[in-house]
Design a protein around this motif. Structure first.
Motif, short mmCIF file in Angstrom:
data_model
loop_
_atom_site.label_atom_id
_atom_site.label_comp_id
_atom_site.label_asym_id
_atom_site.label_seq_id
_atom_site.Cartn_x
_atom_site.Cartn_y
_atom_site.Cartn_z
N ARG A 240 0.77 -0.97 -0.07
CA ARG A 240 -0.12 0.02 0.00
C ARG A 240 0.75 1.31 -0.02
N ALA A 241 1.92 1.19 0.35
CA ALA A 241 2.98 2.25 0.60
C ALA A 241 3.64 2.62 -0.84
N GLY A 242 3.66 1.47 -1.63
CA GLY A 242 4.14 1.64 -2.80
C GLY A 242 5.30 0.71 -3.01
N VAL A 243 5.83 -0.26 -2.11
CA VAL A 243 6.84 -1.05 -2.39
C VAL A 243 6.75 -2.21 -3.26
N GLU A 244 7.14 -2.47 -4.29
CA GLU A 244 7.01 -3.68 -4.93
C GLU A 244 7.72 -5.14 -4.36
N LEU A 245 6.96 -5.97 -4.19
CA LEU A 245 7.40 -7.36 -3.44
C LEU A 245 7.89 -8.37 -4.70
N ARG A 246 8.96 -8.56 -4.75
CA ARG A 246 9.42 -9.85 -5.62
C ARG A 246 9.90 -11.23 -4.79
N THR A 247 8.97 -11.79 -4.18
CA THR A 247 9.40 -13.08 -3.58
C THR A 247 9.64 -14.31 -4.33
#
Length: 473
Positions: A240-247
Protein backbone atom coordinates in the motif's frame (compact mmCIF):
# COMPACT_ATOMS: atom_id res chain seq x y z
CA UNK A 1 40.90 11.38 45.27
CA UNK A 2 41.33 10.85 41.53
CA UNK A 3 40.26 7.54 40.07
CA UNK A 4 43.03 4.96 39.71
CA UNK A 5 44.38 4.86 36.19
CA UNK A 6 46.40 2.15 34.47
CA UNK A 7 47.30 0.85 31.05
CA UNK A 8 46.94 -2.91 31.15
CA UNK A 9 49.97 -5.01 30.18
CA UNK A 10 52.12 -1.97 29.32
CA UNK A 11 52.35 -0.49 32.80
CA UNK A 12 51.47 -2.82 35.65
CA UNK A 13 48.30 -1.81 37.47
CA UNK A 14 48.55 -0.65 41.03
CA UNK A 15 47.78 -2.95 43.92
CA UNK A 16 45.34 -4.53 44.64
CA UNK A 17 44.47 -4.83 40.92
CA UNK A 18 47.75 -6.58 40.20
CA UNK A 19 46.45 -9.85 41.62
CA UNK A 20 43.06 -9.67 39.90
CA UNK A 21 42.32 -11.96 36.93
CA UNK A 22 42.48 -10.33 33.50
CA UNK A 23 39.35 -10.55 31.33
CA UNK A 24 39.80 -9.53 27.68
CA UNK A 25 36.59 -8.72 25.78
CA UNK A 26 36.81 -8.43 21.99
CA UNK A 27 33.93 -6.38 20.59
CA UNK A 28 31.89 -3.54 22.07
CA UNK A 29 28.51 -4.49 20.63
CA UNK A 30 25.44 -5.64 22.54
CA UNK A 31 27.08 -8.70 24.16
CA UNK A 32 30.50 -7.18 24.83
CA UNK A 33 29.11 -3.97 26.27
CA UNK A 34 26.74 -5.86 28.56
CA UNK A 35 29.62 -8.00 29.82
CA UNK A 36 31.60 -4.84 30.57
CA UNK A 37 28.72 -3.33 32.52
CA UNK A 38 28.37 -6.55 34.52
CA UNK A 39 32.10 -6.61 35.35
CA UNK A 40 32.45 -2.90 36.14
CA UNK A 41 33.55 -2.38 39.73
CA UNK A 42 34.17 -6.12 40.27
CA UNK A 43 37.52 -7.65 41.36
CA UNK A 44 38.69 -8.32 37.80
CA UNK A 45 40.78 -6.30 35.36
CA UNK A 46 38.94 -5.83 32.08
CA UNK A 47 40.34 -4.87 28.68
CA UNK A 48 37.74 -4.07 26.01
CA UNK A 49 39.17 -4.18 22.48
CA UNK A 50 37.22 -2.89 19.49
CA UNK A 51 37.99 -1.69 15.96
CA UNK A 52 35.75 1.32 16.55
CA UNK A 53 35.72 3.67 19.52
CA UNK A 54 31.93 3.54 19.77
CA UNK A 55 29.04 1.19 20.34
CA UNK A 56 26.70 1.10 17.33
CA UNK A 57 22.98 0.49 17.76
CA UNK A 58 22.75 -1.51 14.56
CA UNK A 59 18.94 -2.03 14.46
CA UNK A 60 18.50 1.67 13.63
CA UNK A 61 21.06 1.86 10.81
CA UNK A 62 18.24 1.96 8.28
CA UNK A 63 17.14 5.29 9.83
CA UNK A 64 20.61 6.72 9.16
CA UNK A 65 20.44 5.43 5.57
CA UNK A 66 17.05 7.10 5.04
CA UNK A 67 17.91 10.40 6.73
CA UNK A 68 15.65 10.03 9.77
CA UNK A 69 18.51 10.37 12.24
CA UNK A 70 22.21 11.17 12.15
CA UNK A 71 25.20 8.96 12.91
CA UNK A 72 25.72 10.26 16.44
CA UNK A 73 22.12 9.38 17.33
CA UNK A 74 22.81 5.65 17.02
CA UNK A 75 26.41 5.49 18.25
CA UNK A 76 27.92 6.15 21.69
CA UNK A 77 31.64 6.42 22.63
CA UNK A 78 32.82 3.32 24.46
CA UNK A 79 35.11 5.28 26.77
CA UNK A 80 32.20 7.31 28.05
CA UNK A 81 30.01 4.24 28.46
CA UNK A 82 32.38 1.88 30.31
CA UNK A 83 35.89 3.31 30.16
CA UNK A 84 35.42 5.45 33.26
CA UNK A 85 35.07 2.38 35.49
CA UNK A 86 38.38 2.06 37.42
CA UNK A 87 38.87 -1.60 36.46
CA UNK A 88 38.08 -1.28 32.72
CA UNK A 89 40.55 -0.25 30.02
CA UNK A 90 39.28 0.47 26.50
CA UNK A 91 41.76 -0.09 23.65
CA UNK A 92 41.26 0.70 19.96
CA UNK A 93 42.47 -1.97 17.57
CA UNK A 94 41.68 -5.12 15.61
CA UNK A 95 42.54 -8.55 16.99
CA UNK A 96 44.42 -10.37 14.23
CA UNK A 97 45.41 -13.56 16.02
CA UNK A 98 44.60 -15.67 19.06
CA UNK A 99 46.99 -18.08 20.79
CA UNK A 100 44.84 -20.36 23.00
CA UNK A 101 47.87 -22.26 24.34
CA UNK A 102 49.70 -19.11 25.47
CA UNK A 103 46.40 -17.42 26.37
CA UNK A 104 47.25 -14.33 24.34
CA UNK A 105 45.57 -12.14 21.73
CA UNK A 106 47.51 -10.21 19.12
CA UNK A 107 46.58 -6.70 18.02
CA UNK A 108 48.41 -3.48 17.16
CA UNK A 109 51.66 -5.52 17.02
CA UNK A 110 51.33 -6.43 20.71
CA UNK A 111 50.58 -9.72 22.45
CA UNK A 112 48.22 -9.41 25.42
CA UNK A 113 47.74 -12.15 27.97
CA UNK A 114 44.36 -13.05 29.41
CA UNK A 115 42.89 -15.27 32.09
CA UNK A 116 39.45 -15.18 30.48
CA UNK A 117 38.63 -14.26 26.87
CA UNK A 118 35.15 -13.19 25.72
CA UNK A 119 34.76 -13.02 21.95
CA UNK A 120 31.84 -10.77 20.99
CA UNK A 121 32.98 -9.53 17.59
CA UNK A 122 29.57 -9.88 15.95
CA UNK A 123 28.84 -10.48 12.29
CA UNK A 124 29.20 -8.94 8.87
CA UNK A 125 27.52 -9.18 5.48
CA UNK A 126 27.99 -11.99 3.01
CA UNK A 127 27.32 -12.05 -0.72
CA UNK A 128 27.37 -15.86 -0.88
CA UNK A 129 30.67 -16.06 -2.72
CA UNK A 130 30.03 -13.09 -5.01
CA UNK A 131 32.16 -10.42 -3.32
CA UNK A 132 32.36 -8.50 -6.59
CA UNK A 133 28.76 -7.46 -5.90
CA UNK A 134 29.68 -5.55 -2.72
CA UNK A 135 30.57 -2.20 -4.39
CA UNK A 136 27.45 -2.44 -6.58
CA UNK A 137 25.03 -3.06 -3.69
CA UNK A 138 26.25 -1.69 -0.33
CA UNK A 139 25.34 -3.73 2.74
CA UNK A 140 24.05 -2.16 5.93
CA UNK A 141 26.28 -3.25 8.80
CA UNK A 142 28.30 -0.18 9.80
CA UNK A 143 27.73 3.57 9.82
CA UNK A 144 29.67 4.10 6.61
CA UNK A 145 27.39 1.67 4.77
CA UNK A 146 24.32 3.65 5.81
CA UNK A 147 26.07 6.87 4.75
CA UNK A 148 26.81 5.38 1.33
CA UNK A 149 23.21 4.27 0.76
CA UNK A 150 21.92 7.72 1.68
CA UNK A 151 24.52 9.44 -0.50
CA UNK A 152 23.69 7.28 -3.53
CA UNK A 153 19.94 7.78 -3.20
CA UNK A 154 20.06 11.53 -2.65
CA UNK A 155 22.57 11.99 -5.46
CA UNK A 156 20.26 10.05 -7.79
CA UNK A 157 17.34 12.33 -6.88
CA UNK A 158 19.48 15.43 -7.46
CA UNK A 159 20.44 14.16 -10.91
CA UNK A 160 16.83 13.27 -11.68
CA UNK A 161 15.81 16.85 -10.87
CA UNK A 162 18.00 17.99 -13.78
CA UNK A 163 17.31 15.15 -16.25
CA UNK A 164 14.90 15.95 -19.13
CA UNK A 165 14.46 12.32 -20.24
CA UNK A 166 11.50 10.57 -18.51
CA UNK A 167 13.15 7.14 -18.72
CA UNK A 168 16.31 8.47 -17.10
CA UNK A 169 14.29 10.00 -14.27
CA UNK A 170 12.42 6.73 -13.80
CA UNK A 171 15.75 4.88 -13.51
CA UNK A 172 17.13 7.40 -11.03
CA UNK A 173 14.01 7.21 -8.88
CA UNK A 174 14.17 3.42 -8.58
CA UNK A 175 15.68 1.50 -5.64
CA UNK A 176 16.16 -2.26 -5.27
CA UNK A 177 16.54 -3.75 -1.79
CA UNK A 178 17.79 -7.34 -1.70
CA UNK A 179 16.66 -9.28 1.36
CA UNK A 180 13.19 -9.16 2.95
CA UNK A 181 14.12 -9.80 6.57
CA UNK A 182 13.55 -7.13 9.23
CA UNK A 183 16.41 -4.93 7.98
CA UNK A 184 15.26 -5.12 4.34
CA UNK A 185 11.61 -4.43 5.14
CA UNK A 186 12.48 -1.52 7.42
CA UNK A 187 14.84 -0.03 4.83
CA UNK A 188 12.36 -0.44 1.94
CA UNK A 189 9.51 1.12 3.91
CA UNK A 190 11.64 4.03 5.05
CA UNK A 191 13.12 4.72 1.60
CA UNK A 192 9.75 4.85 -0.19
CA UNK A 193 8.50 7.26 2.49
CA UNK A 194 11.63 9.41 2.11
CA UNK A 195 11.46 9.55 -1.66
CA UNK A 196 7.79 10.45 -1.95
CA UNK A 197 7.78 12.98 0.87
CA UNK A 198 11.02 14.62 -0.29
CA UNK A 199 9.85 14.87 -3.89
CA UNK A 200 6.50 16.40 -2.91
CA UNK A 201 8.07 19.04 -0.68
CA UNK A 202 11.64 19.63 -1.87
CA UNK A 203 11.90 18.83 -5.59
CA UNK A 204 10.14 20.79 -8.30
CA UNK A 205 10.62 18.66 -11.42
CA UNK A 206 10.04 15.13 -10.14
CA UNK A 207 6.86 13.08 -10.09
CA UNK A 208 6.27 11.15 -6.84
CA UNK A 209 4.37 8.52 -8.82
CA UNK A 210 7.63 7.52 -10.53
CA UNK A 211 9.27 6.61 -7.20
CA UNK A 212 9.83 2.89 -7.09
CA UNK A 213 11.24 0.61 -4.39
CA UNK A 214 11.48 -3.10 -5.19
CA UNK A 215 12.02 -5.58 -2.34
CA UNK A 216 13.54 -8.88 -3.48
CA UNK A 217 13.85 -12.18 -1.60
CA UNK A 218 14.26 -15.82 -2.66
CA UNK A 219 11.82 -17.04 0.01
CA UNK A 220 8.06 -17.16 -0.25
CA UNK A 221 7.23 -14.24 2.06
CA UNK A 222 8.71 -11.19 3.73
CA UNK A 223 9.82 -11.48 7.37
CA UNK A 224 10.08 -15.27 7.00
CA UNK A 225 11.06 -15.86 10.64
CA UNK A 226 7.84 -14.26 11.91
CA UNK A 227 4.33 -15.70 12.03
CA UNK A 228 2.68 -15.82 8.57
CA UNK A 229 -0.07 -13.49 9.85
CA UNK A 230 2.51 -10.81 10.65
CA UNK A 231 4.32 -11.37 7.37
CA UNK A 232 1.06 -10.84 5.50
CA UNK A 233 0.32 -7.68 7.48
CA UNK A 234 3.79 -6.26 6.77
CA UNK A 235 3.56 -7.19 3.08
CA UNK A 236 0.16 -5.54 2.78
CA UNK A 237 1.37 -2.32 4.35
CA UNK A 238 4.51 -2.17 2.20
CA UNK A 239 2.49 -2.70 -0.96
CA UNK A 240 0.00 0.00 0.00
CA UNK A 241 2.95 2.33 0.65
CA UNK A 242 4.22 1.66 -2.88
CA UNK A 243 6.87 -1.03 -2.37
CA UNK A 244 6.89 -3.77 -5.02
CA UNK A 245 7.47 -7.26 -3.60
CA UNK A 246 9.38 -9.83 -5.63
CA UNK A 247 9.39 -13.01 -3.54
CA UNK A 248 10.63 -16.41 -4.72
CA UNK A 249 13.11 -14.42 -6.80
CA UNK A 250 16.84 -15.07 -6.58
CA UNK A 251 19.52 -12.57 -7.57
CA UNK A 252 21.39 -14.17 -10.44
CA UNK A 253 23.63 -11.28 -11.44
CA UNK A 254 24.44 -7.70 -10.52
CA UNK A 255 25.82 -5.03 -12.83
CA UNK A 256 26.00 -1.25 -12.44
CA UNK A 257 22.38 -0.11 -12.31
CA UNK A 258 20.96 -3.56 -13.07
CA UNK A 259 19.74 -6.59 -11.12
CA UNK A 260 19.01 -9.91 -12.84
CA UNK A 261 16.49 -12.16 -11.08
CA UNK A 262 15.42 -15.73 -11.65
CA UNK A 263 12.22 -17.15 -10.19
CA UNK A 264 8.70 -18.29 -10.88
CA UNK A 265 8.32 -15.63 -13.57
CA UNK A 266 11.52 -16.63 -15.31
CA UNK A 267 14.41 -14.22 -15.82
CA UNK A 268 13.69 -10.59 -14.90
CA UNK A 269 15.78 -7.45 -15.33
CA UNK A 270 15.45 -4.58 -12.86
CA UNK A 271 17.12 -1.26 -13.61
CA UNK A 272 17.79 0.93 -10.59
CA UNK A 273 20.24 3.69 -9.74
CA UNK A 274 20.38 2.56 -6.10
CA UNK A 275 20.81 -1.07 -5.04
CA UNK A 276 21.05 -2.13 -1.37
CA UNK A 277 21.95 -5.52 0.12
CA UNK A 278 20.50 -6.88 3.38
CA UNK A 279 20.33 -10.54 2.38
CA UNK A 280 23.23 -12.36 3.99
CA UNK A 281 24.97 -12.51 7.36
CA UNK A 282 28.30 -14.14 8.19
CA UNK A 283 30.04 -14.47 11.52
CA UNK A 284 33.12 -12.39 12.29
CA UNK A 285 36.33 -13.79 10.83
CA UNK A 286 37.53 -14.43 14.39
CA UNK A 287 35.28 -17.49 14.35
CA UNK A 288 37.27 -19.14 11.55
CA UNK A 289 40.52 -17.96 13.11
CA UNK A 290 39.77 -19.48 16.51
CA UNK A 291 38.46 -22.66 14.87
CA UNK A 292 41.82 -23.01 13.11
CA UNK A 293 43.77 -22.34 16.31
CA UNK A 294 41.68 -24.49 18.66
CA UNK A 295 39.86 -27.06 16.53
CA UNK A 296 36.47 -25.70 17.61
CA UNK A 297 33.73 -26.63 15.10
CA UNK A 298 31.81 -23.96 13.23
CA UNK A 299 28.40 -24.06 11.57
CA UNK A 300 27.59 -23.16 7.97
CA UNK A 301 27.47 -19.46 8.87
CA UNK A 302 30.96 -19.53 10.39
CA UNK A 303 29.67 -19.36 13.97
CA UNK A 304 31.52 -21.19 16.73
CA UNK A 305 29.63 -24.18 18.14
CA UNK A 306 29.94 -23.62 21.88
CA UNK A 307 29.36 -25.53 25.09
CA UNK A 308 26.40 -24.83 27.45
CA UNK A 309 28.51 -22.17 29.23
CA UNK A 310 29.42 -20.55 25.87
CA UNK A 311 32.99 -21.83 26.15
CA UNK A 312 34.98 -23.25 23.26
CA UNK A 313 35.46 -27.04 23.49
CA UNK A 314 38.74 -27.76 25.26
CA UNK A 315 39.21 -24.14 26.35
CA UNK A 316 36.90 -23.26 29.26
CA UNK A 317 38.59 -19.86 29.58
CA UNK A 318 37.43 -18.78 26.07
CA UNK A 319 33.79 -17.80 25.56
CA UNK A 320 32.01 -16.82 22.32
CA UNK A 321 28.79 -14.83 22.57
CA UNK A 322 26.40 -12.89 20.34
CA UNK A 323 26.41 -13.40 16.59
CA UNK A 324 29.75 -15.24 16.79
CA UNK A 325 28.36 -18.30 18.57
CA UNK A 326 26.03 -21.11 17.56
CA UNK A 327 24.25 -21.96 20.81
CA UNK A 328 22.17 -25.13 20.44
CA UNK A 329 21.64 -25.85 24.15
CA UNK A 330 18.06 -24.64 24.12
CA UNK A 331 14.87 -26.46 25.04
CA UNK A 332 14.02 -27.19 21.41
CA UNK A 333 17.59 -27.57 20.19
CA UNK A 334 17.26 -24.62 17.82
CA UNK A 335 20.16 -22.12 17.84
CA UNK A 336 19.55 -18.72 19.37
CA UNK A 337 18.88 -16.02 16.77
CA UNK A 338 21.45 -13.34 16.01
CA UNK A 339 19.52 -10.50 17.62
CA UNK A 340 20.10 -7.89 20.31
CA UNK A 341 18.02 -9.65 22.95
CA UNK A 342 19.95 -12.94 23.02
CA UNK A 343 23.30 -11.10 22.74
CA UNK A 344 22.60 -8.94 25.80
CA UNK A 345 21.53 -11.94 27.86
CA UNK A 346 24.57 -13.95 26.74
CA UNK A 347 26.98 -11.18 27.72
CA UNK A 348 25.42 -10.78 31.16
CA UNK A 349 25.42 -14.54 31.85
CA UNK A 350 29.04 -15.11 30.81
CA UNK A 351 30.21 -12.18 32.98
CA UNK A 352 28.30 -13.60 35.95
CA UNK A 353 29.72 -17.06 35.17
CA UNK A 354 33.31 -15.76 35.29
CA UNK A 355 32.71 -13.99 38.60
CA UNK A 356 31.06 -17.11 40.03
CA UNK A 357 34.04 -19.24 38.96
CA UNK A 358 36.45 -16.93 40.77
CA UNK A 359 34.33 -17.33 43.91
CA UNK A 360 34.04 -21.11 43.62
CA UNK A 361 30.33 -20.98 42.80
CA UNK A 362 28.30 -22.33 39.90
CA UNK A 363 25.44 -20.63 38.08
CA UNK A 364 22.19 -22.19 36.95
CA UNK A 365 22.30 -23.10 33.23
CA UNK A 366 21.72 -20.28 30.77
CA UNK A 367 18.10 -19.88 29.76
CA UNK A 368 17.15 -17.36 27.10
CA UNK A 369 14.10 -15.27 27.88
CA UNK A 370 12.45 -14.69 24.52
CA UNK A 371 10.78 -11.29 24.50
CA UNK A 372 9.68 -11.65 20.90
CA UNK A 373 10.61 -10.02 17.60
CA UNK A 374 9.37 -6.96 15.75
CA UNK A 375 9.89 -4.81 12.68
CA UNK A 376 8.73 -1.31 11.78
CA UNK A 377 7.69 -0.89 8.14
CA UNK A 378 6.39 2.68 8.10
CA UNK A 379 5.37 5.71 10.16
CA UNK A 380 3.17 4.57 13.04
CA UNK A 381 3.15 1.00 11.69
CA UNK A 382 5.05 -2.04 12.94
CA UNK A 383 4.49 -5.74 13.44
CA UNK A 384 5.44 -7.50 16.68
CA UNK A 385 5.42 -11.11 17.82
CA UNK A 386 5.51 -11.12 21.61
CA UNK A 387 5.79 -14.81 22.42
CA UNK A 388 2.65 -15.65 20.51
CA UNK A 389 0.87 -12.32 20.95
CA UNK A 390 0.65 -10.73 17.50
CA UNK A 391 0.39 -6.95 17.33
CA UNK A 392 0.27 -4.77 14.21
CA UNK A 393 -0.21 -1.12 13.32
CA UNK A 394 0.06 1.73 15.81
CA UNK A 395 0.16 -0.57 18.84
CA UNK A 396 3.00 -2.50 17.23
CA UNK A 397 4.87 0.74 16.53
CA UNK A 398 4.55 1.88 20.15
CA UNK A 399 5.89 -1.48 21.37
CA UNK A 400 8.72 -1.31 18.83
CA UNK A 401 9.66 2.23 19.90
CA UNK A 402 9.61 1.38 23.61
CA UNK A 403 11.69 -1.77 23.08
CA UNK A 404 14.33 0.01 21.02
CA UNK A 405 14.55 2.94 23.40
CA UNK A 406 15.01 0.46 26.25
CA UNK A 407 17.84 -1.36 24.47
CA UNK A 408 19.73 1.80 23.51
CA UNK A 409 22.57 1.95 26.06
CA UNK A 410 22.99 5.75 26.12
CA UNK A 411 20.44 8.03 27.82
CA UNK A 412 21.27 11.04 25.64
CA UNK A 413 20.62 9.00 22.50
CA UNK A 414 17.27 7.84 23.89
CA UNK A 415 16.15 11.42 24.35
CA UNK A 416 17.47 12.55 20.97
CA UNK A 417 15.90 9.67 19.08
CA UNK A 418 12.53 10.04 20.74
CA UNK A 419 12.52 13.77 19.95
CA UNK A 420 13.46 13.21 16.31
CA UNK A 421 10.89 10.47 15.86
CA UNK A 422 8.14 12.71 17.20
CA UNK A 423 9.31 15.63 15.03
CA UNK A 424 9.45 13.50 11.89
CA UNK A 425 6.02 11.99 12.49
CA UNK A 426 4.48 15.42 13.19
CA UNK A 427 6.13 17.28 10.29
CA UNK A 428 7.29 14.51 7.89
CA UNK A 429 10.63 16.34 7.79
CA UNK A 430 13.92 14.44 7.99
CA UNK A 431 16.86 16.12 9.65
CA UNK A 432 19.83 14.22 8.23
CA UNK A 433 19.54 14.56 4.44
CA UNK A 434 23.13 15.65 3.81
CA UNK A 435 25.19 14.49 0.84
CA UNK A 436 28.77 14.16 2.02
CA UNK A 437 31.89 12.40 0.85
CA UNK A 438 33.05 11.07 -2.48
CA UNK A 439 31.50 8.18 -4.42
CA UNK A 440 32.20 4.82 -2.79
CA UNK A 441 34.52 6.26 -0.13
CA UNK A 442 32.36 4.64 2.54
CA UNK A 443 32.99 1.12 1.17
CA UNK A 444 36.03 -0.85 2.32
CA UNK A 445 36.67 1.70 5.03
CA UNK A 446 39.73 1.07 7.22
CA UNK A 447 39.03 0.82 10.92
CA UNK A 448 41.18 0.31 13.98
CA UNK A 449 44.21 2.19 15.23
CA UNK A 450 45.80 4.67 12.82
CA UNK A 451 49.42 5.32 13.70
CA UNK A 452 50.70 8.87 13.29
CA UNK A 453 53.85 9.11 11.21
CA UNK A 454 56.99 10.74 12.59
CA UNK A 455 59.87 11.99 10.43
CA UNK A 456 62.82 9.56 10.70
CA UNK A 457 65.11 12.36 11.91
CA UNK A 458 62.85 12.79 14.94
CA UNK A 459 62.08 9.09 15.49
CA UNK A 460 61.62 8.14 19.12
CA UNK A 461 62.76 4.86 20.58
CA UNK A 462 60.67 2.67 22.82
CA UNK A 463 61.84 4.71 25.83
CA UNK A 464 60.73 7.98 24.23
CA UNK A 465 64.30 9.17 23.49
CA UNK A 466 65.17 10.19 19.94
CA UNK A 467 68.21 8.80 18.11
CA UNK A 468 69.65 12.34 17.88
CA UNK A 469 69.55 12.62 21.66
CA UNK A 470 71.37 9.31 22.02
CA UNK A 471 74.11 10.40 19.61
CA UNK A 472 74.48 13.73 21.37
CA UNK A 473 74.93 12.00 24.71
Amino acid sequence: MAAERFFLELDSPEAPMRAWPHVVIVGGGFAGLKACHALAGKPVRVTLIDKRNFNLFQPLLYQVASGLVSEADVASPLRQMVGQAPNIQVLLGEVVDIDPQAREVVFNDHRYGYDHLILASGSGSTYFGREEWRPLAPPMKILEHADEIRRRLLMALEEAEQSPAPERRRFLQTVVVVGAGPAGCELAGSLIELMRRAIRSDFKQLDPALCRVVLVDPLERVLPTMHPKLSAAAAGYLQRAGVELRTLAKVEALAPGRVTLTGREGVQQLEAATICWTAGVRASRLGALLADRSGCPVDRGGRLVVEPDFSVPGHPEIHAVGDLCAYHHTRDGQPLPGMAGPAVQMGAWVAAHILAQRQGRTLPPFRFTDLGSMAVVGPWYAVADLRGLHVTGLAGWILWALAHLAFIPDTENRITLFTKWMWQIATRQRTALLITGRPDQHLGVDVGLFRAELHPENDLGEDGVSEDDVRAA
